[in-house]
Enzyme design. Structure first.
Site, short mmCIF file in Angstrom:
data_model
loop_
_atom_site.label_atom_id
_atom_site.label_comp_id
_atom_site.label_asym_id
_atom_site.label_seq_id
_atom_site.Cartn_x
_atom_site.Cartn_y
_atom_site.Cartn_z
N CYS A 5 0.84 -1.19 0.00
CA CYS A 5 0.00 0.00 0.00
C CYS A 5 0.88 1.25 0.00
CB CYS A 5 -0.90 -0.02 1.23
SG CYS A 5 -2.10 1.34 1.27
N ASP A 7 0.42 3.75 1.71
CA ASP A 7 0.36 4.33 3.05
C ASP A 7 1.78 4.42 3.63
OD1 ASP A 7 0.04 4.76 5.85
OD2 ASP A 7 -1.98 3.94 5.74
N ARG A 9 2.74 4.78 6.56
CA ARG A 9 2.94 4.16 7.87
C ARG A 9 3.49 2.75 7.76
NH1 ARG A 9 -2.83 4.24 10.10
NH2 ARG A 9 -3.14 3.71 7.92
N HIS A 66 -2.44 -4.16 5.04
CA HIS A 66 -2.21 -3.71 6.42
C HIS A 66 -3.51 -3.25 7.07
CE1 HIS A 66 -2.58 0.69 5.76
NE2 HIS A 66 -2.20 0.37 4.54
N CYS A 69 -6.27 0.42 6.55
CA CYS A 69 -6.05 0.86 5.17
C CYS A 69 -7.15 1.84 4.74
CB CYS A 69 -6.02 -0.34 4.24
SG CYS A 69 -5.74 0.10 2.51
#
Length: 175
Positions: A5, A7, A9, A66, A69
């Site tokens: 992803c 993302d 994080r 994850h 999301c």
């Protein structure tokens, strides 16, 4: 190769302790792999998969989802007035996962959070199935030159889960 992803994080290099260049990484919204198709104009994810599999001859492909999301949240909430031009159509790749997870959650009396968590894992399975629609992925898997892995990272607990292809369930791999 890792398909993860976008993302920030969940940084694959930090998560797996790799140095730059040790892992071919594709990042997009919700770690989705579209099904193989040659119509249309732009295929960034598909082009990267083709390069890694056909030119770099990677031996392993990991699809890493994850918890928390945002792409999956958008998919589950399915708000037509969300104002996105690209996210909503992109997340349509996983609509079957959303429908299946929502039906399971409703029938079991579970919460929307539970359905979203199931859907985060199910998008990993959808992406793995879509990888197998690429003829050269399917060929290399059949020749045992390429192995596909589905993983999901629980950010709250720091646990990495792996999809067991025999039972089609996620099991903890590492904490």
């Amino acid at each position: 190769m890792l398909i993860g992803c976008s993302d920030s994080r969940v940084d694959p290099g930090l998560l797996f302790g790799t140095q730059p260049g040790e892992m071919f990484v594709i990042r997009n919204v919700a770690n989705l792999v579209p099904p193989f198709e040659t119509a249309g104009t732009y295929h960034g994810t598909s082009a990267a998969i083709e390069f890694a599999v056909r030119k770099l001859m990677v031996e392993h492909v990991v699809v890493l989802g994850h918890s928390g999301c945002g792409g999956v949240r958008a998919l589950v909430e399915d708000d037509p007035a969300d104002g996105t031009d690209f996210v909503r159509p992109w997340m349509g790749i996983a609509r079957a996962a959303r429908d299946r997870c929502m039906a399971l959650a409703l029938s079991a009396g579970e919460t929307a959070d539970s359905a979203r968590r199931m859907c985060e894992m199910e998008t990993v399975a959808i992406s793995l199935a879509n990888l197998m629609t690429f003829p050269w992925v399917r060929e290399r898997v059949g020749q045992k030159q390429l192995t596909l892995h589905g993983w999901w990272f629980d950010m709250e607990n720091g646990t990495l889960w792996g999809l067991d292809s025999q039972s089609n369930t996620f099991c903890p791999l590492a904490s």
